[in-house]
Design a protein around this motif. Structure first.
Motif, PDB file in Angstrom:
ATOM      1  N   ALA A 185       0.249   5.378  -5.451  1.00 54.79           N
ATOM      2  CA  ALA A 185      -0.681   4.809  -4.211  1.00 54.79           C
ATOM      3  C   ALA A 185       0.356   3.699  -3.625  1.00 54.79           C
ATOM      4  CB  ALA A 185      -1.870   4.307  -4.755  1.00 54.79           C
ATOM      5  N   PHE A 186       0.983   3.045  -4.058  1.00 57.24           N
ATOM      6  CA  PHE A 186       1.797   1.704  -4.008  1.00 57.24           C
ATOM      7  C   PHE A 186       3.011   2.219  -2.979  1.00 57.24           C
ATOM      8  CE2 PHE A 186       5.169  -1.414  -4.050  1.00 57.24           C
ATOM      9  CZ  PHE A 186       4.686  -2.464  -3.811  1.00 57.24           C
ATOM     10  N   PHE A 187       3.498   3.413  -3.157  1.00 60.04           N
ATOM     11  CA  PHE A 187       4.638   3.939  -2.686  1.00 60.04           C
ATOM     12  C   PHE A 187       4.174   4.321  -1.365  1.00 60.04           C
ATOM     13  CE2 PHE A 187       7.301   7.367  -0.844  1.00 60.04           C
ATOM     14  CZ  PHE A 187       8.494   7.043  -1.512  1.00 60.04           C
ATOM     15  N   VAL A 188       3.218   5.048  -1.068  1.00 63.15           N
ATOM     16  CA  VAL A 188       2.373   5.478   0.158  1.00 63.15           C
ATOM     17  C   VAL A 188       2.044   4.139   0.780  1.00 63.15           C
ATOM     18  CG1 VAL A 188       0.571   6.614   1.188  1.00 63.15           C
ATOM     19  CG2 VAL A 188       1.696   7.783  -0.855  1.00 63.15           C
ATOM     20  N   TRP A 189       1.357   3.340   0.153  1.00 60.85           N
ATOM     21  CA  TRP A 189       0.940   2.171   1.213  1.00 60.85           C
ATOM     22  C   TRP A 189       2.155   1.223   1.734  1.00 60.85           C
ATOM     23  CZ3 TRP A 189       2.181  -3.023   0.081  1.00 60.85           C
ATOM     24  CH2 TRP A 189       1.496  -3.607   0.929  1.00 60.85           C
TER      25      TRP A 189
END
Length: 440
Positions: A126-130
């Motif tokens: 999720a952090f990568f995408v965000w």
């Protein structure tokens, strides 16, 4: 009075050397600080993002790009809706407030995960995408704002200097990360990043005040105006589809993305195979970022203004694809870690040192709606769409190895070179037409 005279003389000499006029000095300083804070905040987290990709498994990187692309498809119309209905002086700060809140939420999530011994994989993804969404949106909005408050002539003189502010921040961010990530842990970098982003908002207010009081560039909508841009939430898609100029810019960006993703995916595999854990992975990426950003700083501060003036926009844009032709040819001959690291650092330093400031100049000859909506759509949804296509294509042809992929990249870089020259010609035609309309 005499104590201040040498300092004033030094400032005046520095401004003259950099091509800054006295009336522009304060605005350039605030723009420099704004971009410094923005990229410091991002680059403190970028190395964390690369490490999070490894946590989720390097074989799953194409899925991360897919998630990012779909996130962009949701975010781009939302931004278009906001830009259509609210004045820029209102919505610009709120873009950054939104992302500051996101950073603090991720800090809380990572802290909770570590304190309770939970699996890190899904929050890492999720952090990568965000962060991939965060980077493109905040930088795209920044350059739309710069194209709004500076004229075309000012942009050619000043955008390289302003970009140097970003490179200074992009150099400091990874240095701070590489120094602190092991002793304090990556999650504690997030509040520091949020604080820098908050100061960027303060810079927006200072620049907005300057923009509303200056007596130039009256032919465009003012950033301080209470009038929204208007149009529809999806206008950026229509503007892109009907403009050969914007389509050429988007196509060049997609090719550039393919080459960048190729080096990125193989670099991630080699780092994972060579270094032990997440914090060490983060440190390696931070060191590489620091090197490339130091080189970018030189290009932005010294070179780009002269290359655009002496060689023109088209040739300046063609420098990176020409270097890419040579770099991937060398990589095909000798596909080892040191070569791919050198190719990546060189390409990225030219990207941010010359190509990105010059590309942002291209939007000074389009309408305000194209500048915010079409530019934002190109640099978010289209950009991540290019990442998605590139990552799955490279995974599909991965059996040919790094040498084979490098050979595929060479003709693409040649096409990119020709496209860059065409974009430069179109920019000059548009610029000449605008000058004639003012003088006629």
């Amino acid at each position: 009075m005499s104590d201040n005279s040498p300092r004033r003389s030094l400032l005046s000499a520095t401004a003259h050397l950099l091509g800054i006029e006295d009336r522009e000095f304060a605005a350039v300083a605030w723009s420099f600080a704004y971009f410094f804070c923005l990229l410091s905040a991002y680059y403190m987290l970028r190395s964390v993002r690369e490490a999070m990709a490894i946590v989720g498994g390097t074989e799953n990187i194409p899925w991360l790009f897919m998630g990012t692309f779909f996130a962009m498809l949701l975010a781009a119309p939302a931004f278009g809706w906001v830009a259509s209905r609210f004045p820029r002086r209102q919505f610009l700060p709120w873009v950054y407030y939104f992302f500051i809140a996101n950073i603090l939420l991720f800090f809380a999530a990572f802290t909770y995960q570590q304190n309770n011994g939970l699996d890190q994989v899904w929050i890492s993804r999720a952090f990568f995408v965000w962060l991939s969404v965060f980077n493109l949106f905040v930088v795209s909005v920044f350059w739309s704002f710069m194209a709004d408050i500076y004229s075309k002539e000012q942009g050619r003189r000043l955008f390289g200097i302003i970009s140097a502010g970003g490179s200074t921040g992009a150099l400091l961010g990874p240095l701070v990360t590489s120094a602190l990530v092991v002793p304090i842990g990556f999650r504690n970098l997030l509040p520091m990043s949020a604080l820098l982003l908050a100061f960027a908002v303060f810079c927006i207010f200072r620049l907005r005040r300057w923009a509303t009081t200056r007596d130039e560039k009256q032919d465009n909508q003012q950033i301080g105006s209470g009038i929204p841009i208007g149009g529809t939430a999806l206008a950026g898609i229509k503007l892109l589809a009907t403009s050969p100029y914007l389509l050429a810019i988007a196509t060049a960006m997609i090719i550039a993305n393919f080459l960048g993703v190729a080096t990125y995916m193989y670099m991630a595999e080699l780092v994972d195979a060579t270094f032990a854990d997440t914090d060490q992975h983060t440190r390696v990426f931070a060191i590489l970022d620091a090197i490339q950003n130091a080189l970018s700083f030189i290009g932005q501060l010294i070179l780009v203004r002269y290359t655009v003036r002496k060689l023109g926009v088209g040739i300046t844009l063609a420098i990176l694809p020409v270097v890419s032709v040579l770099g991937f040819a060398l990589l095909a001959i000798n596909p080892v870690f040191i070569v791919i690291a050198a190719v990546q650092v060189l390409r990225r330093s030219i990207t941010f040192g010359l190509t990105k400031p010059t590309t942002d100049m291209l939007y000074s000859v389009v309408s305000a709606e194209e500048r915010y909506k079409a530019k934002n759509f190109i640099e978010t949804a289209v950009y991540r769409g290019g990442d998605l296509i590139a990552s799955w294509t490279i995974r599909f042809i991965g059996g040919i190895g790094l040498t084979g992929v490098a050979l595929v990249c060479v003709p693409l870089a040649v096409i990119w070179t020709l496209l860059a020259l065409r974009i430069g010609r179109e920019y000059k035609q548009r610029d000449d037409a605008l000058l004639q309309s003012k003088t006629g």
